[in-house]
Write a protein that holds these residues in place. Structure first.
Motif, PDB file in Angstrom:
ATOM      1  N   GLY A 113      39.625  66.114  24.342  1.00 60.55           N
ATOM      2  CA  GLY A 113      38.438  66.345  23.528  1.00 60.55           C
ATOM      3  C   GLY A 113      38.509  67.655  22.781  1.00 60.55           C
ATOM      4  N   GLY A 114      39.661  67.923  22.161  1.00 56.92           N
ATOM      5  CA  GLY A 114      39.906  69.246  21.603  1.00 56.92           C
ATOM      6  C   GLY A 114      39.649  69.403  20.119  1.00 56.92           C
ATOM      7  N   SER A 115      39.059  68.424  19.461  1.00 53.44           N
ATOM      8  CA  SER A 115      38.909  68.520  18.009  1.00 53.44           C
ATOM      9  C   SER A 115      37.602  69.154  17.580  1.00 53.44           C
ATOM     10  CB  SER A 115      39.009  67.115  17.377  1.00 53.44           C
ATOM     11  OG  SER A 115      37.937  66.297  17.811  1.00 53.44           O
ATOM     12  N   ARG A 116      36.673  69.375  18.522  1.00 48.69           N
ATOM     13  CA  ARG A 116      35.373  69.928  18.123  1.00 48.69           C
ATOM     14  C   ARG A 116      34.710  70.636  19.298  1.00 48.69           C
ATOM     15  NH1 ARG A 116      31.075  65.798  19.075  1.00 48.69           N
ATOM     16  NH2 ARG A 116      32.015  64.081  20.251  1.00 48.69           N
ATOM     17  N   GLY A 117      33.687  71.394  19.007  1.00 50.52           N
ATOM     18  CA  GLY A 117      32.878  72.015  20.039  1.00 50.52           C
ATOM     19  C   GLY A 117      33.651  72.940  20.957  1.00 50.52           C
ATOM     20  N   ALA A 159      50.078  80.074  23.651  1.00 52.37           N
ATOM     21  CA  ALA A 159      50.473  78.782  24.225  1.00 52.37           C
ATOM     22  C   ALA A 159      50.818  77.785  23.129  1.00 52.37           C
ATOM     23  CB  ALA A 159      49.354  78.224  25.095  1.00 52.37           C
ATOM     24  N   ARG A 160      51.661  76.837  23.466  1.00 46.27           N
ATOM     25  CA  ARG A 160      51.816  75.645  22.649  1.00 46.27           C
ATOM     26  C   ARG A 160      50.754  74.667  23.127  1.00 46.27           C
ATOM     27  NH1 ARG A 160      57.837  74.086  23.852  1.00 46.27           N
ATOM     28  NH2 ARG A 160      57.328  75.162  25.802  1.00 46.27           N
ATOM     29  N   VAL A 161      49.979  74.117  22.212  1.00 45.18           N
ATOM     30  CA  VAL A 161      48.782  73.384  22.601  1.00 45.18           C
ATOM     31  C   VAL A 161      48.783  71.967  22.051  1.00 45.18           C
ATOM     32  CG1 VAL A 161      46.263  73.432  22.722  1.00 45.18           C
ATOM     33  CG2 VAL A 161      47.529  75.585  22.473  1.00 45.18           C
ATOM     34  N   ALA A 162      48.596  71.004  22.938  1.00 45.61           N
ATOM     35  CA  ALA A 162      48.324  69.623  22.549  1.00 45.61           C
ATOM     36  C   ALA A 162      46.861  69.333  22.863  1.00 45.61           C
ATOM     37  CB  ALA A 162      49.231  68.659  23.309  1.00 45.61           C
ATOM     38  N   PHE A 163      46.237  68.546  22.013  1.00 41.50           N
ATOM     39  CA  PHE A 163      44.864  68.150  22.317  1.00 41.50           C
ATOM     40  C   PHE A 163      44.641  66.699  21.938  1.00 41.50           C
ATOM     41  CE2 PHE A 163      44.563  69.747  17.960  1.00 41.50           C
ATOM     42  CZ  PHE A 163      43.704  68.854  17.328  1.00 41.50           C
ATOM     43  N   LYS A 184      49.700  70.138  18.585  1.00 40.35           N
ATOM     44  CA  LYS A 184      49.879  68.699  18.407  1.00 40.35           C
ATOM     45  C   LYS A 184      48.580  67.984  18.739  1.00 40.35           C
ATOM     46  CE  LYS A 184      52.685  64.739  19.933  1.00 40.35           C
ATOM     47  NZ  LYS A 184      53.082  64.349  18.556  1.00 40.35           N
ATOM     48  N   ALA A 185      48.194  66.993  17.945  1.00 42.23           N
ATOM     49  CA  ALA A 185      46.987  66.202  18.199  1.00 42.23           C
ATOM     50  C   ALA A 185      47.365  64.756  18.472  1.00 42.23           C
ATOM     51  CB  ALA A 185      46.043  66.277  17.006  1.00 42.23           C
ATOM     52  N   VAL A 186      46.684  64.149  19.450  1.00 45.76           N
ATOM     53  CA  VAL A 186      46.948  62.758  19.813  1.00 45.76           C
ATOM     54  C   VAL A 186      45.608  62.044  19.987  1.00 45.76           C
ATOM     55  CG1 VAL A 186      48.033  61.180  21.456  1.00 45.76           C
ATOM     56  CG2 VAL A 186      49.041  63.443  21.050  1.00 45.76           C
ATOM     57  N   ALA A 187      45.433  60.919  19.316  1.00 47.92           N
ATOM     58  CA  ALA A 187      44.224  60.116  19.496  1.00 47.92           C
ATOM     59  C   ALA A 187      44.293  59.412  20.843  1.00 47.92           C
ATOM     60  CB  ALA A 187      44.084  59.101  18.368  1.00 47.92           C
ATOM     61  N   ALA A 188      43.263  59.566  21.668  1.00 43.65           N
ATOM     62  CA  ALA A 188      43.271  58.934  22.989  1.00 43.65           C
ATOM     63  C   ALA A 188      41.863  58.887  23.567  1.00 43.65           C
ATOM     64  CB  ALA A 188      44.187  59.691  23.948  1.00 43.65           C
ATOM     65  N   ASP A 189      41.530  57.750  24.150  1.00 40.06           N
ATOM     66  CA  ASP A 189      40.294  57.578  24.906  1.00 40.06           C
ATOM     67  C   ASP A 189      40.630  57.825  26.372  1.00 40.06           C
ATOM     68  OD1 ASP A 189      38.118  56.640  26.381  1.00 40.06           O
ATOM     69  OD2 ASP A 189      37.835  54.846  25.163  1.00 40.06           O
ATOM     70  N   VAL A 190      40.012  58.826  26.997  1.00 34.70           N
ATOM     71  CA  VAL A 190      40.395  59.206  28.358  1.00 34.70           C
ATOM     72  C   VAL A 190      40.019  58.156  29.395  1.00 34.70           C
ATOM     73  CG1 VAL A 190      40.304  61.673  27.856  1.00 34.70           C
ATOM     74  CG2 VAL A 190      38.254  60.530  28.764  1.00 34.70           C
ATOM     75  N   THR A 191      39.227  57.150  29.018  1.00 37.29           N
ATOM     76  CA  THR A 191      38.897  56.081  29.969  1.00 37.29           C
ATOM     77  C   THR A 191      39.877  54.918  29.884  1.00 37.29           C
ATOM     78  OG1 THR A 191      37.402  54.870  28.468  1.00 37.29           O
ATOM     79  CG2 THR A 191      36.461  56.683  29.764  1.00 37.29           C
ATOM     80  N   ASP A 192      40.787  54.954  28.930  1.00 34.85           N
ATOM     81  CA  ASP A 192      41.748  53.869  28.697  1.00 34.85           C
ATOM     82  C   ASP A 192      43.091  54.256  29.313  1.00 34.85           C
ATOM     83  OD1 ASP A 192      43.887  52.366  27.432  1.00 34.85           O
ATOM     84  OD2 ASP A 192      42.450  51.700  25.938  1.00 34.85           O
ATOM     85  N   ALA A 193      43.520  53.520  30.330  1.00 32.65           N
ATOM     86  CA  ALA A 193      44.731  53.871  31.072  1.00 32.65           C
ATOM     87  C   ALA A 193      45.959  53.899  30.172  1.00 32.65           C
ATOM     88  CB  ALA A 193      44.945  52.894  32.226  1.00 32.65           C
ATOM     89  N   ALA A 194      46.095  52.899  29.299  1.00 34.35           N
ATOM     90  CA  ALA A 194      47.259  52.851  28.414  1.00 34.35           C
ATOM     91  C   ALA A 194      47.254  54.025  27.442  1.00 34.35           C
ATOM     92  CB  ALA A 194      47.288  51.527  27.652  1.00 34.35           C
ATOM     93  N   ALA A 195      46.074  54.369  26.930  1.00 31.38           N
ATOM     94  CA  ALA A 195      45.968  55.488  25.998  1.00 31.38           C
ATOM     95  C   ALA A 195      46.300  56.809  26.679  1.00 31.38           C
ATOM     96  CB  ALA A 195      44.563  55.541  25.392  1.00 31.38           C
TER      97      ALA A 195
END
Length: 248
Positions: free
Chosen positions: A13-17, A31-35, A59-70
């Motif tokens: 959840g690193g794109s806002r707030g 740090a090198r940071v992925a979000f 690095k940014a990655v689209a992912a829903d944290v409730t989705d196991a595959a994601a």
């Protein structure tokens, strides 16, 4: 505060707030940071461009944290890009307020699936990427876990579960040299809280000993401390970052 040079951090959840503030703070500390982000790809890409323009590795990655595959794909992309993970910040969450009589299963499930299961699922997947030397995990709880008012009972319960899970993970992962802590913010100025009426925000600020609401960077600073070597002897704790409002 200790620098994070050479460390690899993953912030959900690193794109806002608060999440965006953490990504920025970690990048500033070396740090090198992925979000990850669930929606608003434009904000994620704008953040990437801004930080890369300042020399950061992000690095940014689209992912829903409730989705196991994601989640599995998220960890795979991070480790492919950076090799391992030293710091995990479980920031992705959701907020909802309803009177108890208005709560249905769908509302309950959303609060607990995102806030609790999302935290646990990402942690489970990320652990294989932590080095033998250990690491840091910081979860996002909430001041509401200690003061569940204003129809926030279900949300507060989900965040109380995060704090309890934090203690349990600290005990289990301590022998691996991994510290696990949580930060519990009070109401913080983000787009998630922008819908709170102005008079309510003013009342909350007036009720806080420091006479203001929290800012995302206030919370990011606390998270950065717990992620640093300065906090090496702290684990299993929830740090209230609330301007003193709890119990005031």
């Amino acid at each position: 505060m200790s620098r994070l040079d050479g460390k690899v951090a993953l912030v959900t959840g690193g794109s806002r707030g608060i999440g965006e503030a953490v990504v920025r703070r970690f990048a500033e500390l070396g740090a090198r940071v992925a979000f990850s982000y669930r929606a608003q790809a434009d904000k994620a890409q704008a953040l990437i461009r801004d930080l890369e323009g300042k020399g950061a590795v992000v690095k940014a990655v689209a992912a829903d944290v409730t989705d196991a595959a994601a989640v599995a794909a998220l960890i795979g992309e991070v480790t492919q890009a950076f090799g391992h993970i030293d710091i995990l910040v479980n920031n992705a969450g959701t907020f909802g307020a309803r009177a108890i009589g208005e709560v249905d299963y769908a509302f309950y499930a959303e609060q607990f699936n995102v806030n609790v299961w999302g935290t646990l699922q990402v942690t489970q997947a990320a652990l294989a990427a932590f080095p033998d030397s250990g690491g840091r995990i910081v979860n996002l709880s909430s001041q509401r876990a200690f003061s569940p008012k204003d129809r926030t009972g279900v949300y507060a319960a989900s965040k109380a579960a995060v704090s309890t899970l934090t203690q349990a993970l600290a005990i289990e992962l301590g022998p691996r040299g991994i510290t696990v802590n949580a930060v519990a913010p009070a109401v913080t100025r983000t787009d998630m809280t922008a819908a709170i009426p102005a008079e309510k925000r003013a009342l909350l600020a007036a009720s806080t000993p420091l006479r203001r609401l929290g800012e995302p960077d206030d919370i990011a600073a606390a998270i950065a401390f717990l992620a640093s070597d300065d906090a090496r002897w702290i684990t299993g704790r929830t740090l209230l970052a609330d301007g003193g409002i709890t119990g005031a």
